[in-house]
Design a protein around this motif. Structure first.
Motif, short mmCIF file in Angstrom:
data_model
loop_
_atom_site.label_atom_id
_atom_site.label_comp_id
_atom_site.label_asym_id
_atom_site.label_seq_id
_atom_site.Cartn_x
_atom_site.Cartn_y
_atom_site.Cartn_z
N VAL A 119 -5.21 3.41 2.95
CA VAL A 119 -5.92 2.16 2.67
C VAL A 119 -7.14 2.44 1.79
N LEU A 120 -7.82 3.56 2.04
CA LEU A 120 -8.98 3.88 1.21
C LEU A 120 -8.56 4.17 -0.24
N LEU A 121 -7.48 4.90 -0.43
CA LEU A 121 -7.00 5.15 -1.80
C LEU A 121 -6.70 3.83 -2.51
N TRP A 122 -6.06 2.92 -1.78
CA TRP A 122 -5.69 1.63 -2.36
C TRP A 122 -6.94 0.80 -2.69
N LEU A 123 -7.94 0.83 -1.79
CA LEU A 123 -9.18 0.08 -2.04
C LEU A 123 -9.93 0.65 -3.24
N ILE A 124 -9.91 1.98 -3.39
CA ILE A 124 -10.57 2.59 -4.56
C ILE A 124 -9.90 2.11 -5.84
N TRP A 125 -8.57 2.02 -5.82
CA TRP A 125 -7.84 1.58 -7.00
C TRP A 125 -8.18 0.12 -7.33
N LYS A 126 -8.23 -0.74 -6.30
CA LYS A 126 -8.57 -2.16 -6.51
C LYS A 126 -10.00 -2.28 -7.07
N TRP A 127 -10.89 -1.47 -6.53
CA TRP A 127 -12.30 -1.46 -6.94
C TRP A 127 -12.40 -1.04 -8.40
N ILE A 174 0.84 -1.20 0.00
CA ILE A 174 0.00 0.00 0.00
C ILE A 174 0.87 1.25 0.00
N ASN A 175 1.93 1.24 0.80
CA ASN A 175 2.87 2.38 0.77
C ASN A 175 3.46 2.56 -0.63
N LEU A 176 3.78 1.45 -1.27
CA LEU A 176 4.35 1.55 -2.63
C LEU A 176 3.32 2.07 -3.62
N SER A 200 -14.71 -3.09 4.04
CA SER A 200 -13.36 -3.62 3.79
C SER A 200 -12.32 -2.74 4.46
N LEU A 201 -12.52 -1.43 4.38
CA LEU A 201 -11.57 -0.50 5.00
C LEU A 201 -11.47 -0.74 6.51
N ARG A 202 -12.64 -0.88 7.15
CA ARG A 202 -12.64 -1.07 8.61
C ARG A 202 -11.95 -2.37 9.00
N VAL A 203 -12.32 -3.45 8.30
CA VAL A 203 -11.79 -4.76 8.67
C VAL A 203 -10.29 -4.84 8.40
N LEU A 204 -9.88 -4.44 7.19
CA LEU A 204 -8.47 -4.59 6.82
C LEU A 204 -7.57 -3.66 7.63
N SER A 205 -8.00 -2.41 7.78
CA SER A 205 -7.13 -1.47 8.50
C SER A 205 -6.99 -1.90 9.96
N SER A 211 -23.10 -3.91 -11.63
CA SER A 211 -23.84 -3.40 -10.47
C SER A 211 -23.43 -4.13 -9.20
N GLU A 212 -23.13 -5.43 -9.31
CA GLU A 212 -22.69 -6.19 -8.13
C GLU A 212 -21.39 -5.59 -7.57
N ILE A 213 -20.45 -5.29 -8.47
CA ILE A 213 -19.17 -4.73 -8.02
C ILE A 213 -19.36 -3.30 -7.49
N LEU A 214 -20.20 -2.52 -8.18
CA LEU A 214 -20.44 -1.15 -7.72
C LEU A 214 -21.05 -1.11 -6.32
N ASN A 215 -21.78 -2.17 -5.98
CA ASN A 215 -22.44 -2.22 -4.67
C ASN A 215 -21.56 -2.81 -3.57
N GLU A 216 -20.33 -3.13 -3.89
CA GLU A 216 -19.43 -3.67 -2.86
C GLU A 216 -19.28 -2.66 -1.73
N ASP A 217 -19.18 -3.20 -0.51
CA ASP A 217 -19.08 -2.33 0.66
C ASP A 217 -17.60 -2.00 0.93
N ILE A 218 -17.15 -0.93 0.29
CA ILE A 218 -15.73 -0.55 0.40
C ILE A 218 -15.38 -0.13 1.83
N MET A 219 -16.29 0.56 2.49
CA MET A 219 -15.99 1.02 3.85
C MET A 219 -15.88 -0.14 4.83
#
Ligand SMILES: [Zn+2]
Length: 186
Positions: free
Chosen positions: A123-131, A26-28, A154-159, A144-152
């Motif tokens: 982490v949010l910038l990185w998740l947006i890029w993966k998304w 993520i730093n990279l 993922s952010l809470r759990v992973l961080s 639509s399935e991917i657009l509805n993914e709960d990015i936040m």
């Protein structure tokens, strides 16, 4: 111990902070983002790469560049609001993408909290890029399935997973983290 270190790999990016509480990848990614080295459509076009489309793969309505994708797209703007909600603040550290983070404006908060906020920001910038990458390769039926993914979520759990494993300053209590990461600082 100071947890924020300068990643002094390139003079033009010497303001990038290396956060040891989150994975190196993520730093990279943040370093590449700030060096304008990610394969976003505006960059590929500048390098004369032939593309089927130059449109943002999330909203399909604006040209895709760093500023649009990460901060102005109608699908990513709500994520930054949610990050502020997570921190119970209206004081966003987002100013542009990440090379002009207003940490200096956050003098009233502790060094640990600054580091934590920067970590969740990265982490949010990185998740947006993966998304976004998933959307580039998505079939029409999957969009639509991917657009509805709960990015936040993922952010809470992973961080929490990454930071609590790497820093003794953060307790392992996920419930506390969910209320606000600040309350998980031990
Ligand atoms: Zn967009």
């Amino acid at each position: 111990m100071i947890d924020i270190e300068i990643l002094d790999v390139h003079p033009s990016t010497s303001n990038i902070k290396w956060i040891s509480w989150i994975p190196k990848k993520i730093n990279l990614f943040i370093w590449r983002l700030n060096s304008d080295r990610i394969r976003i459509r505006s960059n590929l076009t500048k390098r004369s790469v032939n593309l089927d489309s130059t449109i943002c793969p999330l909203c399909l309505s604006n040209s895709e560049d760093v500023d649009h994708l990460f901060t102005r797209c109608r699908h990513t703007i709500p994520l930054w609001r949610s990050l502020n909600d997570l921190w119970n603040t209206s004081n966003s550290i987002l100013n542009g993408v990440s090379n002009d983070i207003r940490l200096a404006a956050l003098d009233s908060i502790s060094k640990t909290e600054k580091c934590l906020r920067l970590a969740t920001h990265y982490v949010l910038l990185w998740l947006i890029w993966k998304w976004r990458n998933k959307m580039v390769h998505a079939t029409q039926e999957k969009r639509s399935e991917i657009l509805n993914e709960d990015i936040m979520s993922s952010l809470r759990v992973l961080s929490h997973l990454w930071i609590s494993n790497r820093s003794s300053k953060i307790g392992s209590d996920y419930e506390e983290w969910m209320k606000c990461p600040r309350s998980a600082v031990t």
